[in-house]
Design an enzyme around this catalytic site. Structure first.
Site, PDB file in Angstrom:
ATOM      1  N   ARG A 102       7.986  21.463   3.831  1.00 20.52           N
ATOM      2  CA  ARG A 102       9.459  21.425   3.792  1.00 20.52           C
ATOM      3  C   ARG A 102       9.953  21.753   2.402  1.00 20.52           C
ATOM      4  NH1 ARG A 102      12.559  16.490   6.503  1.00 20.52           N
ATOM      5  NH2 ARG A 102      12.216  15.587   4.455  1.00 20.52           N
ATOM      6  N   THR A 106      16.403  22.092   1.140  1.00 19.77           N
ATOM      7  CA  THR A 106      16.975  22.374   2.464  1.00 19.77           C
ATOM      8  C   THR A 106      16.297  21.606   3.596  1.00 19.77           C
ATOM      9  OG1 THR A 106      15.407  24.168   2.850  1.00 19.77           O
ATOM     10  CG2 THR A 106      17.474  24.737   1.718  1.00 19.77           C
ATOM     11  N   ASP A 197       7.395   9.415   1.699  1.00 21.01           N
ATOM     12  CA  ASP A 197       6.720  10.706   1.863  1.00 21.01           C
ATOM     13  C   ASP A 197       5.256  10.448   2.229  1.00 21.01           C
ATOM     14  OD1 ASP A 197       5.162  13.102   1.232  1.00 21.01           O
ATOM     15  OD2 ASP A 197       7.063  13.889   0.532  1.00 21.01           O
ATOM     16  N   ASP A 200       2.494  12.243   0.128  1.00 20.33           N
ATOM     17  CA  ASP A 200       2.380  11.690  -1.229  1.00 20.33           C
ATOM     18  C   ASP A 200       1.664  10.339  -1.214  1.00 20.33           C
ATOM     19  OD1 ASP A 200       3.617  13.861  -2.316  1.00 20.33           O
ATOM     20  OD2 ASP A 200       5.533  12.873  -2.697  1.00 20.33           O
TER      21      ASP A 200
HETATM   22  C1  PRP Z   1       6.261  16.238   6.047  1.00 24.95           C
HETATM   23  C2  PRP Z   1       5.602  15.737   7.315  1.00 24.95           C
HETATM   24  C3  PRP Z   1       6.006  16.767   8.326  1.00 24.95           C
HETATM   25  C4  PRP Z   1       7.390  17.148   7.877  1.00 24.95           C
HETATM   26  C5  PRP Z   1       8.389  16.467   8.773  1.00 24.95           C
HETATM   27  O1  PRP Z   1       5.519  17.251   5.489  1.00 24.95           O
HETATM   28  O2  PRP Z   1       4.222  15.601   7.197  1.00 24.95           O
HETATM   29  O3  PRP Z   1       5.171  17.918   8.335  1.00 24.95           O
HETATM   30  O4  PRP Z   1       7.539  16.676   6.530  1.00 24.95           O
HETATM   31  O5  PRP Z   1       9.684  16.877   8.483  1.00 24.95           O
HETATM   32  P1  PRP Z   1      10.574  17.717   9.495  1.00 24.95           P
HETATM   33  O6  PRP Z   1      10.448  17.055  10.821  1.00 24.95           O
HETATM   34  O7  PRP Z   1      11.947  17.589   8.893  1.00 24.95           O
HETATM   35  O8  PRP Z   1      10.078  19.130   9.500  1.00 24.95           O
HETATM   36  P2  PRP Z   1       5.900  17.970   4.107  1.00 24.95           P
HETATM   37  O9  PRP Z   1       6.729  19.168   4.365  1.00 24.95           O
HETATM   38  O10 PRP Z   1       6.450  16.958   3.163  1.00 24.95           O
HETATM   39  O11 PRP Z   1       4.511  18.520   3.602  1.00 24.95           O
HETATM   40  P3  PRP Z   1       3.122  17.779   3.261  1.00 24.95           P
HETATM   41  O12 PRP Z   1       2.512  17.377   4.574  1.00 24.95           O
HETATM   42  O13 PRP Z   1       2.348  18.849   2.590  1.00 24.95           O
HETATM   43  O14 PRP Z   1       3.397  16.607   2.379  1.00 24.95           O
HETATM   44  N1  URA Z   2       8.385  13.778   5.592  1.00 29.99           N
HETATM   45  C1  URA Z   2       7.916  12.573   5.189  1.00 29.99           C
HETATM   46  O1  URA Z   2       6.773  12.487   4.700  1.00 29.99           O
HETATM   47  N2  URA Z   2       8.694  11.501   5.320  1.00 29.99           N
HETATM   48  C2  URA Z   2       9.933  11.552   5.849  1.00 29.99           C
HETATM   49  O2  URA Z   2      10.610  10.518   5.967  1.00 29.99           O
HETATM   50  C3  URA Z   2      10.417  12.807   6.279  1.00 29.99           C
HETATM   51  C4  URA Z   2       9.619  13.900   6.137  1.00 29.99           C
END
Ligand code: PRP
Ligand code: URA
Length: 205
Positions: A102, A106, A197, A200
């Site tokens: 993400r 945005t 997150d 993280d």
């Molecule tokens: C997080 C999570 C999902 C996404 C959910 O990933 O693991 O993939 O956000 O959000 P959405 O429903 O609004 O799309 P992130 O993009 O933070 O990446 P990561 O897994 O690399 O931390």
């Molecule tokens: N991705 C995350 O890891 N946490 C949230 O709450 C939303 C998106």
């Protein structure tokens, strides 16, 4: 398709500690394993089986085995935190990967990787811990369908009402399995109360 939310006291216990901001990555990974194991069992309740003739040490019998190959597709990177229990419970499972991230401003997911095994005739489980806006999940489900998947479920640990609605609108036939359904998204598109997150917290970044 309806949303299935885990209904088990252990799920509530594990989720409480996952959500707690004092929980460190080493325990967070163990708790992710535990809740994902419960979800793996729940999301595969309806797997089809076929008859197989075997012999026990005492007599022949007709029993049943899983009918179709199972493919699990974690959405990188946080989805990796849900993968191990699927390996442990289904040793023959194949794994595909979809990389989505993400944008911090945005909240729109950008695709950076896709490697999928054959999906035609397989039962496919797309796994990602957080269903927030639903953008990442909807994108991943479109990718697996483009690669031939017809029987697909989505499995997450925490879902938002907005994400569930978006996913049901984009992929109405896909069952959603969640550990919890939370209250809402905040203005940064994070799930409230959520757990922060996930990636993280899993990787200590
Ligand atoms: C997080 C999570 C999902 C996404 C959910 O990933 O693991 O993939 O956000 O959000 P959405 O429903 O609004 O799309 P992130 O993009 O933070 O990446 P990561 O897994 O690399 O931390
Ligand atoms: N991705 C995350 O890891 N946490 C949230 O709450 C939303 C998106």
């Amino acid at each position: 398709m309806p949303l299935h939310v885990l209904d088990h006291p252990l799920a509530q216990h594990v989720l409480t500690h996952l959500r707690d901001k004092k929980t460190k990555p080493v325990l967070f990974r163990t708790l992710s394993y535990q809740i994902s194991l419960l979800l793996a069992l729940e999301a595969t309740r309806d797997l089809s089986t076929v008859e197989k003739s075997i012999e026990t040490p005492l007599e022949p019998m007709k029993s049943r085995v899983l009918a179709k190959p199972l493919v699990v597709v974690p959405i990188l990177r946080a989805g990796l935190g849900m993968l191990q229990p699927f390996h442990d419970v289904f040793p023959d499972v194949s794994v595909g990967y979809v990389g989505l991230e993400r944008d911090h401003e945005t909240a729109i997911a950008r695709s950076y990787y896709c490697k999928l095994p054959p999906l035609t005739n397989a039962r496919v489980l797309v796994v990602d811990p957080m269903l927030a806006t639903g953008g990442s999940a909807a994108h991943a489900l479109s990718l697996v369908k483009e690669h031939g998947a017809t029987e697909v479920s989505f499995v997450c640990i925490v879902a938002s009402p907005e994400g569930v609605a978006a996913l049901q609108a984009a992929h109405p036939e896909v069952p959603i399995h969640a550990g919890a359904l939370d209250r809402e998204l905040n203005d940064r598109k994070y799930i409230m109360p959520g757990l922060g997150d996930f990636g993280d917290r899993l990787y200590g970044t």
